[in-house]
Structures are given as structure tokens and as C-alpha cells.
Design a protein around this motif. Structure first.
Motif, PDB file in Angstrom:
ATOM      1  N   GLU A  71     -12.406  18.395 -11.693  1.00 29.82           N
ATOM      2  CA  GLU A  71     -12.360  17.822 -13.233  1.00 29.82           C
ATOM      3  C   GLU A  71     -12.422  19.072 -14.033  1.00 29.82           C
ATOM      4  OE1 GLU A  71     -14.476  14.717 -16.200  1.00 29.82           O
ATOM      5  OE2 GLU A  71     -14.753  14.632 -14.022  1.00 29.82           O
ATOM      6  N   LEU A  74      -8.879  20.466 -15.635  1.00 27.80           N
ATOM      7  CA  LEU A  74      -8.025  19.746 -16.188  1.00 27.80           C
ATOM      8  C   LEU A  74      -7.525  20.187 -17.404  1.00 27.80           C
ATOM      9  CD1 LEU A  74      -9.277  16.082 -15.228  1.00 27.80           C
ATOM     10  CD2 LEU A  74      -7.321  17.169 -14.215  1.00 27.80           C
ATOM     11  N   ASP A  75      -8.405  20.799 -18.286  1.00 25.35           N
ATOM     12  CA  ASP A  75      -8.086  21.296 -19.704  1.00 25.35           C
ATOM     13  C   ASP A  75      -7.198  22.599 -19.167  1.00 25.35           C
ATOM     14  OD1 ASP A  75      -9.593  19.414 -21.146  1.00 25.35           O
ATOM     15  OD2 ASP A  75     -11.598  20.713 -21.185  1.00 25.35           O
ATOM     16  N   LYS A 105      -6.656  12.914 -16.771  1.00 26.80           N
ATOM     17  CA  LYS A 105      -7.745  13.403 -17.651  1.00 26.80           C
ATOM     18  C   LYS A 105      -8.346  12.230 -18.008  1.00 26.80           C
ATOM     19  CE  LYS A 105      -9.141  16.462 -21.391  1.00 26.80           C
ATOM     20  NZ  LYS A 105     -10.101  17.189 -20.779  1.00 26.80           N
ATOM     21  N   SER A 113     -12.058   8.232 -23.135  1.00 34.09           N
ATOM     22  CA  SER A 113     -11.107   9.330 -22.839  1.00 34.09           C
ATOM     23  C   SER A 113      -9.707   8.676 -22.884  1.00 34.09           C
ATOM     24  CB  SER A 113     -11.587  10.017 -21.594  1.00 34.09           C
ATOM     25  OG  SER A 113     -10.400  10.978 -21.753  1.00 34.09           O
TER      26      SER A 113
END
Length: 330
Positions: A71, A74-75, A105, A113
Motif C-alpha cells: 500500500e 500506491l502513491d 488505492k 478513499s
């Protein structure tokens, strides 16, 4: 009008559906399918070293991040997909990659989100289709958006039907598969099954992938609705039509396990692991051995499930942890 809870559930479900969708084929697709990830990473790095905005390499890089399942990265994947679009604005797969990454995401980040990203996810897939009407995986993802998202964020069955009509102009086969998805959404299992099974995808790998995914969704929906005979039929067809895919074997194992046939289920799960290992398959193997009273094999399977990347979803992960503690403590 949908309540806040219903809306939240819908967008979370859409994000989950998006996560399961893969992009169109690209230069590195065969290596990724063969799980030669180190080789892909090396080749992508070499390509980007001489061509920093190569679309196939950037798309493959986002896929490697999704496969890794961290995770925290992911950005980074979002930035790579956005770079792909900025440098290649008319590349359909770059826009689709952004939709896939944002969908992941959203799913990992929870309901709020999902609400934040849902418009961007929709627009990414719409742009991908606009640039390439034959991008069937983007069409499948947009279809899931229309089916799962409420009307006030651009979803709804009317738009799903419009997408089917539009898709038929380019490919009657792809349109039929979208229709099967709509039938499934409306719990018309018989028509969804017959429609999806009737589509001839022999001359198109992209359509074959779409058919495989639709049939898998139908099989799991039938299993969840306790229509076990029908579910077995669908998963048996999946095994026969796509013997190189884990989906049919995993599904057959699941439907047998749900009927208490743990001994019969295990070979199907093991076959699915040989084709494509997954945390879910190891988790189910653990449940099957636990049902059969073999604590050692159950512990081994649960441990493999918990250590696998991408990891289990929260509910089965928590259950695997609980079962492991109980097995080790007994």
C-alpha cells in the motif's frame, strides 16, 4: 435515495471490482503472465533509462507495484500513471492504468478513499475507451462503475445499457459479455450464464480474458447464492476453456468446500496454486485441511496465506490468524 451507508458500500464494492481488472496487453505482458517479475523490472528499468516516458514500460511498472501489493507504494504508482498520461496523452492504456491504480488505492484506503477517487476512476476508463474503442478491459471496468456506483456520482443501469449498445457497434461479442454482467447484477443468473457461455472468443485474447472474468464472477455469485449445481457447471466450463487460468480450479475448489466436500476440493485448490499462487487459495486449502482434521497441513497453509503478497483481505486475514492461533494452541 441511497443512504450514506448504501453509497459507501457501493463505492467500496466498485473499487474492489476495479482492482480485479487488468490492463490491455503491452510489450511486457507475456513476462508478467509468466511471473518473471525480476526480469520485467530489469527490462523496464533499462527501457526507461533510454526512454523515460515509454508508455509500455511505465504501464508495466504500475502493474509490478500492484502485484507487489504494498500500500505504501500506491502513491508512486499514481505518479507513474500520471507521467504516462502527461507524456502520452493519446495512449488509451496509460489512462486505463491510472484507473486501475486509483481503484486499488480506493479499495485499500476504505470507503472515504473510494468516494474521493471514484470520479477520477470513472473518467480514466471513459478516456481510455474514447481513445481506443476496442479497449475491452477498460469497457469492463467502466461497466462495473455504472453497475455499482449510485446515480448521483454518474452510475446507474441506464448508463450501463447505453454502454452495451455502444459496445455492440464495435464488437457484438464484447457487448454480449457486458450484457451478461448486467444480467448478473440483476440476479438473472440463467441468462447471464447462457449469454456468457455462448460468446465465441477464439480469435481474440482480450475478449477471452473478458469472458473468463465474467464467467468467474457468475460462478462465485452462484456459489454465494447456494446454487451449487449451476456454479459447478460454470467452473467446470472455466477449467475446460481456460486450463491455463487458476480461476476455474479455484472456483471449483471453493464450491466443493462450501458443500462440505473438503477432500474433493483440495486437488482443485492445489491445481490453482500451481498455475497462479494466491493468498486466497492457500487460505482455502488451510480451511479444507482443518475440516479434515490435519492440523499440520492446515497450519502450513494458513501461514503461507498470511505471508503471501498481495495479502488477504481483512476478514479472511483475521480468520486465518484466529485459526492459526487455535491450531497452534490445541
Amino acid at each position: 435515495m441511497k443512504s450514506k451507508y448504501q453509497f459507501a458500500a457501493a463505492v467500496a464494492l466498485f473499487a474492489s471490482s476495479t482492482y480485479l481488472t487488468t490492463a490491455q496487453a503491452h510489450e511486457y505482458d507475456a513476462l508478467i503472465k509468466a511471473k518473471k517479475y525480476a526480469e520485467v523490472e530489469k527490462a523496464v528499468a533499462a527501457k526507461l533509462g533510454t526512454d523515460a516516458n515509454n508508455p509500455d514500460a511505465l504501464i508495466a511498472k504500475t502493474e509490478l507495484i500492484l502485484i507487489e501489493g504494498k500500500e505504501s507504494r500506491l502513491d508512486e504508482a499514481v505518479k507513474i500513471a500520471e507521467q504516462c498520461i502527461a507524456a502520452n496523452p493519446k495512449n488509451s492504456e496509460c489512462h486505463e492504468a491510472l484507473g486501475n491504480v486509483l481503484g486499488t488505492k480506493a479499495m485499500r484506503g476504505g470507503v472515504m478513499s473510494a468516494i474521493t477517487y471514484i470520479g477520477k476512476i470513472r473518467d480514466s476508463f471513459k478516456k481510455a475507451i474514447e481513445l481506443d474503442p476496442n479497449n475491452f478491459s477498460a469497457r469492463a471496468s467502466l461497466m462495473q462503475f455504472y453497475l455499482q456506483a449510485p446515480g448521483f456520482v454518474g452510475g446507474g443501469t441506464d448508463k450501463a445499457k447505453d454502454l452495451i449498445i455502444e459496445t455492440i457497434k464495435f464488437s457484438p461479442a464484447a457487448g454480449a459479455l457486458l450484457q451478461a454482467s448486467l444480467d448478473l447484477h440483476e440476479d438473472n443468473f440463467d441468462r447471464a450464464s447462457s449469454t456468457a457461455l455462448a460468446v465465441n472468443t477464439a480469435n481474440s485474447e482480450a475478449l477471452a480474458k473478458h469472458q473468463r472474468n465474467v464467467l468467474s464472477s457468475i460462478g462465485h455469485a452462484l456459489t454465494n447464492n447456494k446454487k451449487m449445481v449451476e456454479a459447478e457447471r460454470i467452473f467446470r466450463e472455466l477449467c475446460n476453456r481456460f486450463p491455463d487460468s487458476a480461476m476455474g480450479f479455484y472456483g471449483m475448489g471453493k464450491v466443493l468446500l462450501e458443500q462440505g466436500k473438503a477432500k474433493e476440493a483440495i486437488p482443485h485448490f492445489e491445481k490453482s496454486v500451481l498455475i497462479e499462487a494466491s493468498a486466497n487459495a492457500f487460505y482455502r486449502i488451510g480451511k479444507a485441511w482443518q475440516n479434515l482434521g490435519d492440523k499440520v497441513k492446515a497450519v502450513t497453509a494458513f501461514e503461507r496465506a498470511l505471508s503471501f503478497k498481495p495479502e488477504l483481505a481483512k476478514k479472511p486475514k483475521a480468520d486465518a490468524e484466529d485459526q492459526l492461533k487455535a491450531l497452534k494452541g490445541s
